[in-house]
Scaffold this active site. Structure first.
Site, PDB file in Angstrom:
ATOM      1  N   GLY A  35       0.799  -1.229   0.000  1.00 28.49           N
ATOM      2  CA  GLY A  35       0.000   0.000   0.000  1.00 28.49           C
ATOM      3  C   GLY A  35       0.828   1.274   0.000  1.00 28.49           C
ATOM      4  O   GLY A  35       0.373   2.323  -0.467  1.00 28.49           O
ATOM      5  N   GLU A  36       2.067   1.203   0.487  1.00 29.22           N
ATOM      6  CA  GLU A  36       2.879   2.420   0.570  1.00 29.22           C
ATOM      7  C   GLU A  36       3.387   2.828  -0.803  1.00 29.22           C
ATOM      8  O   GLU A  36       3.818   1.981  -1.591  1.00 29.22           O
ATOM      9  CB  GLU A  36       4.076   2.179   1.503  1.00 29.22           C
ATOM     10  CG  GLU A  36       3.667   1.829   2.930  1.00 29.22           C
ATOM     11  CD  GLU A  36       4.858   1.309   3.730  1.00 29.22           C
ATOM     12  OE1 GLU A  36       5.955   1.866   3.569  1.00 29.22           O
ATOM     13  OE2 GLU A  36       4.679   0.338   4.494  1.00 29.22           O
ATOM     14  N   SER A  37       3.383   4.135  -1.041  1.00 25.92           N
ATOM     15  CA  SER A  37       3.754   4.620  -2.378  1.00 25.92           C
ATOM     16  C   SER A  37       5.199   4.305  -2.726  1.00 25.92           C
ATOM     17  O   SER A  37       5.521   4.007  -3.878  1.00 25.92           O
ATOM     18  CB  SER A  37       3.506   6.135  -2.468  1.00 25.92           C
ATOM     19  OG  SER A  37       4.273   6.807  -1.479  1.00 25.92           O
TER      20      SER A  37
END
Length: 1468
Positions: free
Chosen positions: A658-660
């Site tokens: 989920g982290e960019s």
């Protein structure tokens, strides 16, 4: 190729062209036939006003050209002189073809013309040797496919269409069909299909005929493929548009093109709608819809050179035809978007028709397709894609046809369809055959039928296992299918249905296939277990030769081992990634020092990994994780793949974090790999990265419900400006990507775990990429290479499934199917040494025999007879026991439970166990001298046995028939008799006795388990009362145990410990006589009797076991003593020569000794002792002392006559000769040292003999007592041959002679005179013995330092005997005898110079002490013996040589009387 031969007579004539008349006749016949056809056409034309009018309109008006040409032909045909095959066929065909082409003719005329052409083709006049045949065939095809006519009525139109089909089919079946070009064949196919389509609006008959013609056509074309040379060289590169009818011009379908060229098949024949319909039906959409499987379109069709189209037909037209048939399926897919009036009809009709044609093509082409890559690639990609799609159709008919097609493909082309088959089974069969995926019952049934068909192919499951289950990149198809069959056979909370039986059939087909392969197992087929000694990259494991089982079998087993380990590693990884990787390092699947490539491959190729964890690992910023990510991306093949497809495939393998930043890293790795492999439209990898990011954002925008305002196509294109190295990407390209994402979401949360995924277009593209690189397909033969591994996987569920069906069914055929399955499972388990599987099977089957159920029915025998299932199960259990007993372990317990139940019901054949043992006895006795007598006769056995109600089959039967006295019963009914008869027949089929009689052939481990099961079944013996039933069971089990022990004498070591302990428990826990202890004791004796001759090394062990008899409770021992003794006696007589050790003899003699005091047993016991000791026949140093002791006990025993005691004493006395013999043998055979040792041993034995006789000398019975003394005397005086040391004689005097004299004296003076009668005579004998022995040994004894003490002992006894009182008064006889004996002794001593007066110096103790004692007896003796001495007190008299009697050399002394009188005569 098939062709019509209607005129057999003509053909016969044609075969004899050399005969002029025949030839002329043949030509005339053909001419007449063509003439009649011309007449027929003209006749029909004349009926029409238009044609008929022209004849009557005046001379100036010419006839119509069609009629003219027909008439002209009529003039010519009879004037032709040449052979028909030298005449150009165009000449006699042209007039008819013109009629067919003409748009002025009506349907009836065209129909007749077509019939004429058909007839000419049918005559086989035209063949490949005919002049100008090629042009003629082309003319026919062109004319018929361009046929025009006026439609007057629907019926005539249908007739014409039908005749067109006939003619085209005749062209293809004609001998001259080989002259047709590829283009013409394609035209024929096209025309036929147009008619098929057009027939949809016509009558039923035309529809059927048109479809049949199409089938025939396809069969004609593809049956030609095996004969065609490989013409691939003629194919032009690339996949462009088709420049020919079927492909269509300018992307229009073929039929649309024909419309402009040919009009509409006549002004009045309304086929225009047909053409437009077909265009709309089969024109291929250009876009890619991700909801559909595949992405082929019209622009990518195959291209051929124009020259190729004019060549004689071959592969080219077949490829086109096949491609056309596939596009029929494609057209259905796209038609599905629009509205349909008759949904079901359309849904089923077209695909069924197309699949039927495709199936025919594959059936006829068979393996020849493998030679033609283009045809093969059509099947691998397009066809299989459609098969996958239609496989999920709701229509059972379509599904059935799809499955049939795949089965055909499997048969012929499986080597090239490895991954396609995997996909089909994973995504179609496994999904549809289970209701949980939403399939209807009909779908499930069809899928299951298809699967069962596959299972009936002998090598199918083996090949699935070898190629897919053993490939780390493939799913476990074999395992999944086997589990599916097992589960589907289980009726869960529902009655048994045909589906369950179907699944069972499939399961049993697989099992029976394995069973049939058993005999074909290769030599040394027992595989060594696989293990990895060191790390090798598991994804790089290769096989040297996929065609050689010696290479591929170890290879696939190794791969399967790796795959299993990877799955275990995945499980560890899902719980703790670090420990998971450590586990894989420990099993050598990852290197000790982790490298990025190996971890990446673990993530890529291992199924079952938690995709969240994989995503977290790959997105991690750690340097090692980044390297793994790039290696992971490197495992993908994105060659020629659309960007969105590649992205879908990539993101299916893990969950995008989920982290960019993590997303950034993941997409960078993806973009780098994608650009490296598919750079066509992208300027650089940054462009790929930006576009990928954009697609992810678009995907979220379009498919996230929280986003209200959705991005439009223009927005998406605008957002991606200037990203391609500063330039823009093509709008069409971006538009296509936008549409694809909108229609089909990229799932960033992929499916977890296994399950059966849907086949999406991106997955199909990936599959096609993988199929180019996958390992070759392994083809298995009929040998059992992998059956062990496969069976180990499926055996448990299989046994369970067959058992459940067997339990639930009531049909005899299903019973038999299940039984066949059980037997096959048993055969495989035994062959592959899977003992635990066989045990499980036996446990399952035993439950069905109903024998283990608590008996609730009144008459269990009849219930069993009425229960077919129980009877079949029982026969099967015992069949397995007899056939595969070697591999049964714990299962023996269940089998024995069944046997015991049959025993309790009285259903076993009489004396199963006894027969088993008796048979072995007979076989054992042959060739070993005289046979051993059976331990107990059958009569004896019966008298000893516990009374049973009635044993054996007939006993049970008579019991059934008998009338109970207490409760009168009616005669049994016919049904009861029949049931009973069935029961008896069942038991006979079981051959239960063979289990025990044939136990000698069982493997050691199985035999041991059988013995343990018998001991377990017998139960632990309890002290006190046990129920009669329990005792009966225990007796029966013991009988069987003894039987197998006797049958396995060569392996007695294996069984002995258990058997001995069991018998020991019985003996020691029994306090009262009974059948069990009786069986135990006599069984033990019997075992010893039978085994001693063969197992001398075990003799001690066997004989020691007989000590159990000594531990019997007194009451039990007393009850069986006589019989035990008889058995021991038999044992001794049969095996005396085999008993060598002291230990063994101790047991035997102990048993014999006990019998000495038993009234009934003593006779047999003494008989055995007599056998051993008579003439020293079986006396040995090892048993001498023991036998002497036994004989002593018999001598002392008052049981029986005194005569036996006397005989016992004689045995003891005679045994001295044995000692003498052994002494002589020792001297001759041994060295001095050994001889001396032996001599000591013999002396010891002799002393023990003397001590034994001494004890009997105290016997109450006078006869025995006196005989004992005489025997003792005999033994003491007859030992010259035995060189006894002097010390031993001293021991003998002390321990034997003096002790005996003292004991006798004590008895004589005691108060038990009435017990010991006539003791006086005994004392006299004893005294004489003393004198004789002393005098005989005088010379030797006098040399000893202790002689004085000995001599004083002799004098002391004489003195005591002189004074003894018998019955209260002194004995006159002794008063007389003692002085006489003493005088004689003194005289001998004097003569020998032993007793002389020495010089007075130092005193002479012997002389003085002698006279001191002698004077106490008789004062006159000194003067009598030494008359010359002075009459001083005796101590001071001088010795003098007398003239008394002197003992002879042997030490025998002159008669006491003469000696005494002489002594007296010399004065005192």
């Amino acid at each position: 190729m098939g062709r019509l031969k209607l005129q057999t007579g003509i053909n016969a004539i044609e075969e004899e062209p050399e005969e002029c008349d025949a030839t002329h006749s043949y030509k005339a016949t053909l001419a007449c036939m063509i003439n009649s056809e011309i007449g027929a056409v003209l006749a029909v034309m004349r009926r029409n006003v238009r044609w008929g009018g022209r004849y009557m309109s005046g001379d100036d008006q010419l006839e119509h050209s069609l009629i003219q040409s027909l008439k002209a032909l009529r003039k010519q045909i009879f004037s032709w002189q040449h052979q028909w095959h030298t005449i150009n066929p165009a000449v006699y065909l042209q007039p008819f073809l013109e009629v067919i082409r003409s748009d002025e003719t009506g349907a009836p005329i065209t129909g007749v013309a077509l019939s004429s052409v058909h007839k000419i083709l049918s005559l086989d006049v035209i063949d490949q040797n005919t002049v100008n045949v090629e042009d003629a065939m082309h003319l026919i095809v062109d004319a018929v496919t361009s046929c025009r006519f006026e439609v007057t009525d629907p019926a005539s139109e249908e007739v014409v269409l039908m005749k067109i089909l006939q003619v085209l089919l005749a062209c293809m079946k004609s001998k001259a069909s080989v002259m047709l070009s590829n283009q013409h064949v394609c035209t024929i196919v096209n025309t036929c299909y147009r008619i098929v389509h057009q027939a949809g609006s016509k009558g039923e008959l035309l529809q059927r005929i048109a479809r049949h013609a199409m089938h025939e056509l396809v069969r004609c074309i593809f049956s030609h493929l095996p004969d065609v040379d490989n013409m691939e060289h003629a194919l032009v590169n690339g996949r462009n548009t088709i420049k020919q009818e079927i492909g269509g011009l300018n992307n229009d379908y073929a039929l649309g093109n024909r419309q402009s060229e040919n009009g509409n098949m006549g002004s009045d024949c309304d086929v225009q709608p047909v053409s437009t319909n077909i265009v709309s039906t089969v024109s291929v959409a250009t876009g890619v819809d991700d909801n559909t499987i595949g992405s082929g379109n019209g622009k990518e069709a195959v291209s051929f050179d124009l020259q190729l189209l004019t060549e004689p037909y071959g592969v080219s037209c077949m490829v086109e035809t096949f491609h056309f048939l596939c596009t029929l399926l494609d057209s259905v897919e796209h038609m599905g978007m629009g509205s349909r009036s008759d949904t079901m009809a359309f849904d089923e009709d077209v695909p069924l028709f197309a699949l039927g044609l495709i199936n025919s093509a594959i059936e006829l082409s068979g393996p020849s397709i493998l030679k033609h890559r283009r045809l093969l690639s059509l099947i691998q990609d397009e066809l299989f894609r459609y098969l996958m799609q239609f496989g999920l159709s709701m229509s059972p008919l379509i599904l059935s046809m799809v499955c049939s097609t795949v089965l055909n493909l499997y048969h012929h082309l499986r080597t090239e369809l490895k991954l396609q088959l995997e996909a089909f089974f994973s995504c179609v069969i496994l999904r549809l055959a289970q209701s949980r995926y939403g399939a209807s019952y009909q779908q499930q049934e069809v899928a299951m039928e298809a699967l069962v068909d596959f299972c009936r192919q002998k090598t199918f499951m083996v090949e699935m296992y070898a190629n897919l289950d053993c490939d780390i990149t493939c799913s476990n198809v074999f395992e999944d299918l086997a589990n599916l069959l097992s589960k589907s056979a289980f009726p869960v909370n529902c009655p048994l249905s045909s589906m369950h039986i179907l699944a069972l059939d499939g399961l049993i087909a697989v099992i029976q296939g394995m069973a049939e392969r058993i005999g074909n197992a290769p030599v040394g087929s027992e595989h060594a277990p696989v293990s990895l000694e060191e790390y090798t990259p598991f994804w790089m494991v290769k096989c040297d030769n996929y065609g050689d089982p010696n290479h591929w079998v170890p290879f696939v087993r190794r791969r399967k081992y790796i795959k299993r380990r990877l799955m275990i590693g995945a499980d560890h990884f899902n719980r703790d990634p670090k420990k998971g990787l450590e586990f894989l390092q420990g099993t050598h699947l990852l290197p000790d020092k982790l490298d990025p490539q190996s971890v990446a491959c673990f993530f890529r190729y291992t199924s079952g990994l938690d995709k969240n964890l994989v995503g977290d690992f790959l997105g991690n910023h750690d340097e090692f994780c980044v390297q793994v990510l790039h290696e992971f991306a490197g495992t993908f093949d994105f060659q020629d793949m659309h960007l969105d497809t590649a992205l879908r495939l990539f993101l299916e393998t893990f969950r995008l974090p989920g982290e960019s930043q993590k997303i950034q890293r993941v997409l960078e790795a993806f973009s780098e790999r994608y650009y490296e492999q598919s750079p066509q439209i992208l300027a650089n990898k940054d462009a790929a990265l930006l576009l990928s990011y954009s697609l992810i954002m678009l995907n979220t925008d379009q498919h996230n419900v929280q986003v209200k305002k959705k991005m439009t196509e223009d927005d998406f294109i605008r957002n991606n400006r200037h990203i391609n190295g500063g330039g823009d990407l093509p709008r069409e390209f971006l538009s296509e990507l936008y549409q694809s994402i909108c229609k089909n979401e990229i799932r960033t949360i992929p499916e977890q775990g296994a399950g059966f995924p849907e086949m999406t277009p991106s997955r199909w593209i990936d599959l096609m990429h993988k199929s180019k690189k996958t390992t070759p397909f392994i083809v298995s033969d009929s040998r059992a290479y992998l059956d062990h591994d496969m069976f180990a996987i499926m055996s448990g569920p299989t046994i369970a499934a067959i058992s459940v069906v067997f339990d639930h069914t009531e049909h005899e055929e299903v019973y038999q199917t299940c039984i066949d399955g059980f037997l096959a499972v048993a055969k495989i388990s035994a062959c592959h040494h899977l003992e635990d599987v066989l045990d499980d099977l036996v446990v399952s089957l035993c439950k069905f025999t109903t024998l283990l159920n608590p008996s609730s029915v009144e008459e269990p025998v009849l219930a069993f007879g009425d229960d077919m299932k129980a009877r079949m199960a029982t026969v099967t259990v015992f069949t397995i026991s007899n056939r595969y007993g070697d591999y049964i372990r714990t299962g023996w317990r269940n089998i024995l439970d069944c046997i015991l139940k049959l025993h309790k019901l009285g259903l076993l054949p009489a004396r199963v166990a006894s027969d088993a043992a008796d048979e072995s006895e007979v076989s054992a006795d042959t060739g070993h001298g005289k046979p051993l007598t059976s331990s107990l006769s059958s009569a004896h056995m019966q008298s000893m046995g516990t009374p049973r109600r009635s044993s054996g089959l007939m006993g049970r039967f008579s019991q059934l028939l008998s009338l109970d006295t207490e409760e009168p019963r009616s005669q049994p009914t016919e049904q009861q008799l029949a049931a009973h008869q069935r029961t008896l027949q069942t038991i006979q089929k079981c051959h239960i006795d063979s289990i025990f009689t044939e136990s000698k052939f069982l493997q050691a481990e199985s035999l041991l388990q059988l013995a343990r099961a018998l001991i377990w079944a017998a139960g632990r013996p309890q002290k006190g009362n046990s129920s009669p039933e329990d005792e009966d069971t225990a007796v029966f089990c013991l009988e069987l145990l003894i039987a197998i022990t006797l049958n396995n004498r060569d392996r007695i070591v294996l069984l002995w410990q258990g058997v001995y302990e069991h018998i020991s428990n019985i003996v020691q826990s029994t306090v009262m006589p009974g059948a069990l202890v009786e069986k135990a004791v006599f069984g033990l004796l019997r075992i010893c009797q039978r085994l001693l001759p063969y197992k001398e090394n075990l003799a001690d062990e066997l004989l020691r076991s007989l000590q159990l008899v000594l531990k019997l409770d007194a009451r039990v021992a007393d009850a069986y003593c006589e019989q035990i003794t008889q058995e021991v006696s038999r044992l001794v007589k049969a095996n005396a020569s085999h008993i060598r050790s002291q230990l063994g003899w101790r047991t035997i003699t102990s048993l014999l000794s006990i019998t000495a005091r038993h009234p009934e047993a003593s006779e047999a016991g003494f008989d055995a002792l007599l056998f051993i000791m008579s003439d020293g026949a079986h006396l040995l140093p090892a048993n001498y002392v023991l036998c002497v002791d036994s004989a002593r006990q018999f001598a002392e025993s008052r049981v029986g006559q005194a005569e036996r005691s006397v005989r016992a004493l004689d045995l003891m006395a005679d045994s001295v000769h044995c000692l003498a013999r052994w002494a002589n043998e020792a001297k001759e055979a041994m060295g001095e040292e050994e001889a001396a040792k032996t001599s000591l041993d013999i002396g010891e034995m002799w002393l023990r003999l003397m001590q034994g006789l001494r004890k009997v000398c105290l016997e109450q019975r006078e006869e025995v007592r006196n005989h004992a003394i005489l025997s003792l005397q005999k033994c003491l005086t007859g030992v010259d041959e035995i060189n006894l040391p002097h010390g031993l004689w001293l021991q003998c005097f002390d321990m034997v002679i003096f002790t005996m004299l003292d004991d006798l004296l004590e008895i004589a003076q005691g108060h038990s005179q009435k017990d010991h009668r006539n003791m006086e005579g005994t004392l006299i004998l004893a005294l004489k013995l003393l004198s004789k022995v002393f005098l005989q040994l005088l010379n030797d004894l006098s040399q000893l330092t202790t002689f004085c003490k000995l001599w004083l002992g002799v004098l002391g006894r004489m003195e005591k005997y002189m004074k003894v009182k018998v019955r209260g008064k002194r004995s006159e006889k002794l008063q007389e005898l003692v002085p006489d004996i003493l005088k004689n002794t003194l005289l001998v001593m004097k003569t020998r110079g032993v007793l002389l007066q020495r010089s007075a110096l130092g005193g002479d103790s012997l002389w003085e002490l002698t006279w001191l004692h002698v004077n106490n007896i008789s004062v006159s003796l000194q003067s009598e013996v030494f008359p010359d001495q002075d009459s001083e007190p005796p101590p001071h008299k001088q010795g003098q040589t007398g003239v008394g009697p002197v003992s002879d050399e042997m030490g025998s002394v002159a008669p006491y009387e003469s000696a005494a009188s002489e002594s007296v005569g010399t004065g005192s």
